[in-house]
Design an enzyme around this catalytic site. Structure first.
Site, mmCIF file in Angstrom:
data_model
loop_
_atom_site.group_PDB
_atom_site.id
_atom_site.type_symbol
_atom_site.label_atom_id
_atom_site.label_comp_id
_atom_site.label_asym_id
_atom_site.label_seq_id
_atom_site.Cartn_x
_atom_site.Cartn_y
_atom_site.Cartn_z
ATOM 1 N N TYR A 72 0.845 -1.187 0.000
ATOM 2 C CA TYR A 72 0.000 0.000 0.000
ATOM 3 C C TYR A 72 0.882 1.239 0.000
ATOM 4 O O TYR A 72 2.019 1.211 0.453
ATOM 5 C CB TYR A 72 -1.005 0.008 1.148
ATOM 6 N N CYS A 73 0.349 2.330 -0.545
ATOM 7 C CA CYS A 73 1.099 3.573 -0.734
ATOM 8 C C CYS A 73 2.450 3.317 -1.417
ATOM 9 O O CYS A 73 3.502 3.685 -0.898
ATOM 10 C CB CYS A 73 1.306 4.286 0.606
ATOM 11 N N PRO A 74 2.422 2.655 -2.589
ATOM 12 C CA PRO A 74 3.686 2.286 -3.244
ATOM 13 C C PRO A 74 4.398 3.490 -3.848
ATOM 14 O O PRO A 74 3.770 4.480 -4.227
ATOM 15 C CB PRO A 74 3.224 1.320 -4.344
ATOM 16 N N LYS B 279 7.968 -4.509 2.602
ATOM 17 C CA LYS B 279 7.942 -3.074 2.891
ATOM 18 C C LYS B 279 7.519 -2.809 4.330
ATOM 19 O O LYS B 279 6.563 -3.405 4.820
ATOM 20 C CB LYS B 279 6.965 -2.378 1.940
#
Length: 274
Positions: free
Chosen positions: A146-148, A159
């Site tokens: 998420y939020c890459p 991550k």
């Protein structure tokens, strides 16, 4: 491996609000940083801001434009999450007490154009703060997270940190969320559930395809079982990279609660989902 040289401006101040957990409104720290950024841009000292939130879900601007963003927001609030749309870059991020938010509020340098230098500074800060527990912090987008972004921070392909930025005319804020404790997969599943609701019928290029096995915490990756050692390491790293001027706090007028509340309302009016 030799550490790359990097530094912070002289006199960078530290504001550790990581134990101030009485603010239910998740926009409070973002509104505070908007005001602090203006303060720094007017000649105030650079600031490191550390904070946490008990239970929140922060969306990016692109998330707020998804076809069913309102429905996703309502679903999250039914689960007990404080929700907001932030005015910095990036996509949705779940927050809880195991996530430490690290923000560097710095003046723009004369002629500064390349924003990557600012992301590099945050990368070096987080990496060096973790050097005592792991030398394996890597940067580069992690597929399925998420939020890459290009400045995803990871260990062994998982991550644990994402970085975003908010720029004003004379200063900027680099914001990192660091998943220190807890189960990374649970946060990824929450983000995926949000997108399953909010992005129904949307083009797949408009939102990240979050996979639960993409995320992990530093507890899972490096054995950090409490947030405080990480917080202390960040502060110590900043002190080592900046000539501290402890008395500078007396020279600046920090925003009061009324000013922050006014900014919260302004951000809600400008970016909020009805």
């Amino acid at each position: 491996m030799e550490q790359e040289p990097w530094s912070l401006p002289a006199g960078t101040l530290i504001w550790d609000r990581s134990q101030q957990l009485d603010q239910a409104e998740i926009l409070y720290p973002f509104a505070l940083e908007e005001l602090l950024c203006k303060l720094v841009g007017e000649g105030g000292p650079p600031i490191l801001h550390l904070w946490r939130h008990r239970r929140a879900f922060v969306m990016g601007l692109r998330d707020s434009r998804l076809p069913f963003a309102r429905e996703g927001k309502r679903w999250l609030e039914q689960q007990g999450y404080s929700t907001a749309v932030r005015n910095s870059g990036g996509a949705a991020v779940p927050l809880d007490l195991g996530v430490v938010n690290v923000s560097l509020i710095l003046p723009k340098r004369t002629g500064q154009i390349d924003f990557r230098h600012d992301f590099e500074t945050m990368y070096h800060l987080v990496r060096d703060a973790l050097h005592a527990v792991t030398p394996d912090v890597a940067k580069g987008e992690i597929a399925g997270s998420y939020c890459p972004g290009d400045y995803d921070l990871s260990i062994r392909g998982k991550k644990f940190c994402g970085i975003a930025q908010r720029r004003q005319a004379h200063a900027f804020v680099v914001q990192a969320f660091v998943v220190v404790t807890g189960v990374g997969e649970e946060k990824a599943r929450l983000a995926r559930q949000f997108y399953q609701i909010a992005a129904e019928g949307a083009d797949g290029q408009q939102f990240p395809d979050v996979q639960s096995d993409s995320m992990a915490s530093l507890q899972e990756l490096a054995g950090l079982n409490d947030v405080q050692p990480f917080i202390d390491a960040v502060k110590e790293t900043v002190r080592g990279r900046s000539r501290m001027e402890e008395q500078s706090w007396k020279q600046i007028h920090l925003p009061d609660d009324a000013q922050v509340a006014e900014m919260v309302e302004s951000l809600q009016n400008r970016y909020g989902i009805d």
